[in-house]
Design a protein around this motif. Structure first.
Motif: not given
Lengths: 449, 291
Positions: A141-150, A329-330
């Motif tokens: 997301d905009e703050d660099g948080k890893l929201c989802s992975i493929g 698909n993440c």
């Protein structure tokens, strides 16, 4: 006697109304969700998993995997599949369920990350993220948080029936750029009556098919813009330049003018392009690797008769590009779920990608999974994509995942393309350009605030 | 006079319906009313913003456009549906052969669900318009009239049933008296029949007005708001979008930032339809003739 019958009838009526009365099931349950009743019982000490699945075609495989996991570990895994095109609506309804909300859900593109980012657990350094063999399909997301992975990746381009190509008198690997593509398409279209097949399958603009052009084919334009200015595309750009719209137009015009179905009939759809391709009436079919399991293999086509070529639009140096690899698909873990449930979900994900039997089943359904221990896929299109990569051709990454307010954006494009299909003038093409380029800026602003 | 057993058991009969009504309507309505003053992405996490959503709803051009479009559609469809339904009902209450068969056949379109209807009719219209090189999805005029034709086809049967009941309740002695006094059939129709059928007209007009404003399924399936007029600055006007579809698109189409605004629009929508319905009821009720 009459009184007795009356009381009995009243009782039946009351029972009937109460039984079908206040159940709150706003989500569309999967047709075979045997696990649902079991899963809504009180969670065991080991936590529970609830996966709101994005891919309707994988529902069956996922139900089997859930049953397998339950047998092995005793942990409840509930898999519910949202109907095609309704994922956002279903997720909105399901997330409201507090303790029973999905613990695992799909956040696949920038618009979804904008909406659901605050519900995503930061996956940096987690066991599942450590299993990845590539960072290419991570969504931040905009703050660099890893929201989802493929959890799977796919590729798209133009599927070609090479048996028909050879019948028309061209070598299997003859098409290497727009000039050769144009030559073949126009020639085959001119000789369609004699050959018994036409060049392009129908380019329907109804909801089941329009995303192939408003989302996939346009990726060519976004990709070349990103090559010109890579730093601009590290996050969603606020506006586009539209420099390659003419190249997009080249390919689009070629597709609608050399097709089995005349352009004016495309607005309402219903021409079943997949069937046109499978039955050998058309040679070119713009689609993706998912079509292999989804229609081509069950329809009887053979892998050696198929190949996939990149989108060529006449851009200088396009001989060095490959297919469009990426994914929508993440999977993300719900940050509001209990710690137990989060751990249970993470364990399930790790099991899915490391257990040989499970990953084989998952790969057979999803296509390739970008994890170190996952089984390699047998999808022929992904193999072709790997060949392009091995030959040094650049990947056309899925810049289209950045489309802001994707539904509203694409709806405007569909309208403009409908008008253009009915009457292909330059003035109408200007509208298409406006929808694609200026529309991006408008939706970007709307999404921000 | 209510008999004893009914007095004792009426709560049992009423309870399921009242419970369903509260759960299905009253609670979501109040919850929605509350949420219209907040900004939210899912209904359980909200932040209070006061009347900001209402101001944004009024300022939204597409909302004003949808309102105008829906009002135009409502006027046309209410008049057409009721006139056609009354005409057919009038003829089917005469002694003609096969009247029952006609009534059944005219009512049947009402049984088909909205989405299926919209989808099938859009294919029918395109099959017809395709011969002239047009499509219902690229021509606003056809989008409008297509919807009117579709709704007339669906609703006329339903209203016809109500009108037939109303016409059959006109007192025979009044009609005889009119005939004896030498009234022509037109005079009988306008001076005797219609005033006596006023209760049915009240009901049918109320139903058609509220149906017209609430229309969603058929609008979505027939055109989905297409065609859009793309303005040079990139914004677009959804030319065949009615109010309900506008609210739906605001809720789901705008990356969840506008959900509070969509809720405010929904509250305004409710107030509008309720006000119109009540005004119309009062107007036609005053014209009813006392039996």
């Amino acid at each position: 006697m009459k009184k007795l019958i009356a009381m009995l009838l009243a009782l039946v009526m009351v029972l009937g109304l109460v039984a079908c009365g206040a159940q709150d099931t706003p989500a569309t349950d999967a047709p075979k969700s045997d696990d649902t009743t079991a899963a809504t019982n009180a969670p065991k000490a080991t936590g529970k998993v609830y996966w709101l699945n994005f891919k309707p075609e994988s529902d069956e495989a996922l139900q089997e995997l859930a049953a397998m996991y339950k047998e092995e570990t005793g942990v409840e895994v509930k898999v519910v599949t949202a109907a095609s095109g309704t994922y956002n609506e279903t997720l909105t309804a399901e997330m409201d369920k507090g303790a029973n909300a999905p613990t695992m859900f799909v956040v696949g593109n920038a618009a979804a990350a904008e909406t659901w980012g605050e519900y995503c657990l930061d996956l940096t350094g987690t066991p599942i993220a450590n299993e990845l063999n590539t960072d290419a399909y991570n969504l931040y997301d905009e703050d660099g948080k890893l929201c989802s992975i493929g959890y799977c990746f796919e590729c798209y381009g133009i599927i070609v029936n090479t048996a028909l190509l050879e019948k028309a008198g061209y070598a299997r690997d003859y098409i290497t750029n727009f000039a050769t593509l144009k030559e073949v398409a126009e020639d085959v279209h001119a000789r369609a009556a004699e050959l018994g097949f036409d060049a392009f399958a129908a380019a329907d603009m109804d909801a089941s098919s329009s995303w192939r052009f408003t989302g996939h084919m346009i990726n060519m334009e976004y990709y070349y813009e990103s090559v010109d200015a890579p730093e601009k595309w590290e996050v969603c750009p606020a506006e586009l330049t539209g420099k390659y719209m003419d190249n997009f137009r080249n390919l689009y015009d070629l597709m609608i003018n050399n097709s089995l179905t005349p352009a004016a009939e495309l607005a309402n759809g219903g021409h079943d392009a997949q069937n046109q391709f499978i039955s050998g009436k058309a040679m070119f079919y713009p689609q993706g690797s998912w079509e292999w399991g989804n229609g081509l293999e069950p329809g009887g086509m053979k892998a050696e008769d198929l190949t996939m070529i990149p989108y060529y639009g006449g851009v200088a140096g396009e001989e060095n590009t490959g297919l469009n690899n990426g994914t929508e698909n993440c999977w993300a873990i719900n940050s509001e779920a209990s710690e137990e449930d989060q751990k249970a979900t993470m364990d399930f994900m790790v099991w899915l990608v490391t257990n040989p039997e499970a990953s084989a089943k998952a790969v057979a359904s999803f296509g390739a999974m970008p994890y170190k221990s996952a089984v390699t896929s047998t999808n022929p299109f992904l193999a072709i994509s790997n060949d392009y990569a091995a030959a040094g051709k650049a990947n056309m990454w899925w810049a289209t995942n950045y489309q802001p307010n994707v539904d509203a954006y694409r709806a405007a494009v569909v309208s403009a393309l409908n008008t253009y299909n009915a009457d292909p003038t330059d003035a109408n093409w200007e509208q298409v350009e406006t929808a694609f380029i200026a529309g991006w800026a408008v939706q970007y602003q709307a999404a921000k605030g | 006079m209510i008999s004893r057993s009914v007095q004792k058991t009426f709560p049992l009969f009423l309870l399921p319906t009242v419970a369903a009504f509260c759960i299905g309507f009253v609670w979501p309505f109040l919850h929605g009313l509350f949420l219209s003053f907040t900004k939210f992405k899912t209904t359980s996490k909200w932040t209070w913003v006061g009347i900001e959503n209402y101001l944004k709803a009024f300022a939204d051009e597409s909302f004003r456009y949808s309102f105008g479009y829906t009002a135009m559609y409502a006027i046309v469809s209410v008049v057409l549906i009721n006139v056609l339904a009354f005409t057919i009902a009038y003829f089917l209450t005469q002694k003609i052969r096969g009247a029952n068969l006609f009534r059944t056949v005219f009512f049947m379109p009402n049984l088909i669900g909205g989405i299926v209807l919209g989808y099938i009719w859009s294919m029918i219209f395109d099959g017809f318009l395709g011969a002239y090189g047009k499509s219902i999805l690229t021509d606003t005029t056809w989008g409008f009239w297509g919807l009117v034709i579709l709704m007339c086809w669906q609703q006329v049967g339903y209203m016809m049933i109500i009108y037939i009941a109303g016409l059959q309740a006109v007192p025979e002695d009044m009609l005889e008296a009119a005939r004896i006094d030498g009234a022509t059939s037109t005079q009988t129709l306008f001076k005797v029949t219609i005033p006596n059928v006023m209760p049915s007209i009240t009901i049918c007009t109320f139903l058609s007005i509220t149906n017209a404003f609430k229309l969603f399924d058929q609008n979505l399936a027939l055109t989905g708001g297409l065609p859009y007029i793309i303005n040079p600055d990139g914004t677009s006007v959804h030319t065949t979008e009615m109010l309900a579809l506008n609210i739906y698109n605001t809720f789901y189409g705008q990356s969840s930032n506008s959900r509070g605004v969509a809720q405010a629009k929904a509250v305004l929508f409710f107030i509008l339809v309720a006000a119109l319905g009540l005004m119309q009821l009062k107007f036609t009720r005053d014209k009813e003739v006392q039996q």
